[in-house]
Design a protein around this motif. Structure first.
Motif, PDB file in Angstrom:
ATOM      1  N   GLN A 133       0.942  -1.102  -0.041  1.00  0.00           N
ATOM      2  CA  GLN A 133       0.066   0.010   0.088  1.00  0.00           C
ATOM      3  C   GLN A 133       0.808   1.167   0.200  1.00  0.00           C
ATOM      4  O   GLN A 133       0.234   2.339  -0.304  1.00  0.00           O
ATOM      5  CB  GLN A 133      -1.032   0.059   1.177  1.00  0.00           C
ATOM      6  CG  GLN A 133      -1.864  -1.064   0.980  1.00  0.00           C
ATOM      7  CD  GLN A 133      -2.998  -1.222   2.234  1.00  0.00           C
ATOM      8  OE1 GLN A 133      -3.457  -0.236   2.800  1.00  0.00           O
ATOM      9  NE2 GLN A 133      -2.967  -2.202   2.966  1.00  0.00           N
ATOM     10  N   SER A 134       2.411   1.022   0.163  1.00  0.00           N
ATOM     11  CA  SER A 134       3.332   2.333   0.196  1.00  0.00           C
ATOM     12  C   SER A 134       3.837   1.900  -1.267  1.00  0.00           C
ATOM     13  O   SER A 134       3.849   0.937  -1.914  1.00  0.00           O
ATOM     14  CB  SER A 134       4.168   2.065   1.285  1.00  0.00           C
ATOM     15  OG  SER A 134       3.535   2.213   2.331  1.00  0.00           O
ATOM     16  N   THR A 135       4.654   3.101  -1.524  1.00  0.00           N
ATOM     17  CA  THR A 135       5.327   3.091  -2.842  1.00  0.00           C
ATOM     18  C   THR A 135       6.579   2.240  -2.807  1.00  0.00           C
ATOM     19  O   THR A 135       7.466   2.496  -1.831  1.00  0.00           O
ATOM     20  CB  THR A 135       5.387   4.555  -3.211  1.00  0.00           C
ATOM     21  OG1 THR A 135       4.348   5.303  -3.589  1.00  0.00           O
ATOM     22  CG2 THR A 135       6.400   4.411  -4.566  1.00  0.00           C
ATOM     23  N   TRP A 136       6.915   1.489  -3.622  1.00  0.00           N
ATOM     24  CA  TRP A 136       8.297   0.830  -3.669  1.00  0.00           C
ATOM     25  C   TRP A 136       9.084   1.836  -4.758  1.00  0.00           C
ATOM     26  O   TRP A 136       8.540   2.097  -5.683  1.00  0.00           O
ATOM     27  CB  TRP A 136       7.919  -0.728  -4.457  1.00  0.00           C
ATOM     28  CG  TRP A 136       7.494  -1.589  -3.754  1.00  0.00           C
ATOM     29  CD1 TRP A 136       6.017  -2.220  -3.714  1.00  0.00           C
ATOM     30  CD2 TRP A 136       8.141  -2.467  -2.368  1.00  0.00           C
ATOM     31  NE1 TRP A 136       5.810  -2.845  -2.565  1.00  0.00           N
ATOM     32  CE2 TRP A 136       7.146  -3.009  -1.988  1.00  0.00           C
ATOM     33  CE3 TRP A 136       9.452  -2.429  -2.106  1.00  0.00           C
ATOM     34  CZ2 TRP A 136       7.579  -4.165  -1.095  1.00  0.00           C
ATOM     35  CZ3 TRP A 136       9.796  -3.445  -0.984  1.00  0.00           C
ATOM     36  CH2 TRP A 136       8.786  -4.044  -0.729  1.00  0.00           C
ATOM     37  N   THR A 137      10.367   1.868  -4.493  1.00  0.00           N
ATOM     38  CA  THR A 137      11.161   2.729  -5.495  1.00  0.00           C
ATOM     39  C   THR A 137      12.149   1.854  -6.020  1.00  0.00           C
ATOM     40  O   THR A 137      12.575   0.694  -5.350  1.00  0.00           O
ATOM     41  CB  THR A 137      12.116   4.005  -4.630  1.00  0.00           C
ATOM     42  OG1 THR A 137      12.797   3.200  -3.439  1.00  0.00           O
ATOM     43  CG2 THR A 137      11.059   4.593  -3.976  1.00  0.00           C
ATOM     44  N   LEU A 138      12.740   2.010  -7.171  1.00  0.00           N
ATOM     45  CA  LEU A 138      13.632   1.011  -7.876  1.00  0.00           C
ATOM     46  C   LEU A 138      14.846   1.058  -7.208  1.00  0.00           C
ATOM     47  O   LEU A 138      15.433   1.978  -6.428  1.00  0.00           O
ATOM     48  CB  LEU A 138      13.897   1.615  -9.298  1.00  0.00           C
ATOM     49  CG  LEU A 138      12.634   1.563  -9.987  1.00  0.00           C
ATOM     50  CD1 LEU A 138      12.941   2.433 -11.656  1.00  0.00           C
ATOM     51  CD2 LEU A 138      12.246   0.317 -10.256  1.00  0.00           C
TER      52      LEU A 138
END
Length: 266
Positions: free
Chosen positions: A86-91
């Motif tokens: 539900q949170s953003t995954w960063t590369l």
């Protein structure tokens, strides 16, 4: 297990730099093939605390590897991963994606500050309390949590490496989720390399300390990611940031912030 509306990156970009690569960027790479070196393969026996040669004819004691099977339940695993999604995954590099909860660090300049760090996530409170039930982790006080997402379609892996020892302390603690995998410990010798496969079952906890933390490099090979894998790695402070250390005041501030368990990824 992702929750409805989960924030998942669908683009085909990558974040690899230097010698790191993934399946998305390797098709563009050129270069000479490196000369292969002899590799001796062993498997870690958790009960005997020994690395055993695959042919069974040789073995040696390998201190500093602790495994806790079924550390979390299937329901707890689903809750944890759903919350992450539900949170953003960063590369991140080598085909991974990440979520960082920890202080702002410049390892080259040996500088660290609180920055936007506002604590470990709320769901990690009970994870840490459960870890501390183990005798060898009763005083474990993590100041950083890094969530990593490995997917086979991206060729996700992590190269052999040693974690920093200036900031991070004796124990590295990882909770393995969604799939079984293998951690590879490697030690370079004059004429050959030793590799020890440490099987990590789904929902298990791994602790690296002593020689397994400081002498043997650790990695996750691409071949050992056959389906999605998520892990959370927790790190404690080194002696320099603990009471009596040169930077104890800053360490106290970082630890106090971490253990509020009110964090969100930056």
């Amino acid at each position: 297990m992702a929750a409805p509306g989960a924030a998942v990156n669908t683009d085909m970009a990558c974040a690899c730099k230097g010698v790191r690569s993934c399946l998305l960027c390797e098709k563009h790479l050129t270069g000479a093939k490196q000369q292969e070196q002899a590799v001796h393969h062993f498997v870690f026996d958790a009960e005997e605390k020994r690395a055993v040669c695959r042919d069974g004819e040789a073995s040696f004691i390998l201190p500093g590897v602790f495994l806790w099977e079924n550390f979390i339940t299937a329901e707890e695993e689903e809750e944890l991963v759903s919350h992450m999604d539900q949170s953003t995954w960063t590369l991140s590099q080598s085909g991974r994606r990440k979520q960082d909860f920890g202080p702002k660090v410049n390892f080259k300049k040996k500088k660290v500050r609180v920055g936007l760090f506002n604590g470990l996530p709320a769901l990690s409170r009970w994870l840490v309390e459960r870890m501390q039930q183990e005798q060898t982790l009763k005083d474990f006080a993590p100041v950083e949590q890094c969530n990593l997402d490995y997917r086979p379609e991206r060729g996700a892996h992590i190269e052999p490496h040693l974690d920093d020892t200036w900031l991070w302390g004796e124990r590295l603690v990882t909770v393995n989720m969604l799939s079984d995998t293998t951690l590879t410990l490697s030690l370079q010798q004059e004429e050959a390399e030793l590799q020890v496969a440490v099987p990590l079952s789904r929902r298990s906890l791994l602790v690296l300390s002593g020689p397994a933390r400081h002498t043997w490099k650790h990695s996750i090979q691409r071949a050992h990611i056959s389906q999605r894998r998520v892990c959370s790695t927790f790190r404690e402070l080194s002696a320099e940031f603990l009471p009596g250390g040169a930077r104890a005041e800053l360490g106290s501030q970082l630890l106090h912030t971490a253990l509020t368990f009110t964090g969100a990824p930056p």
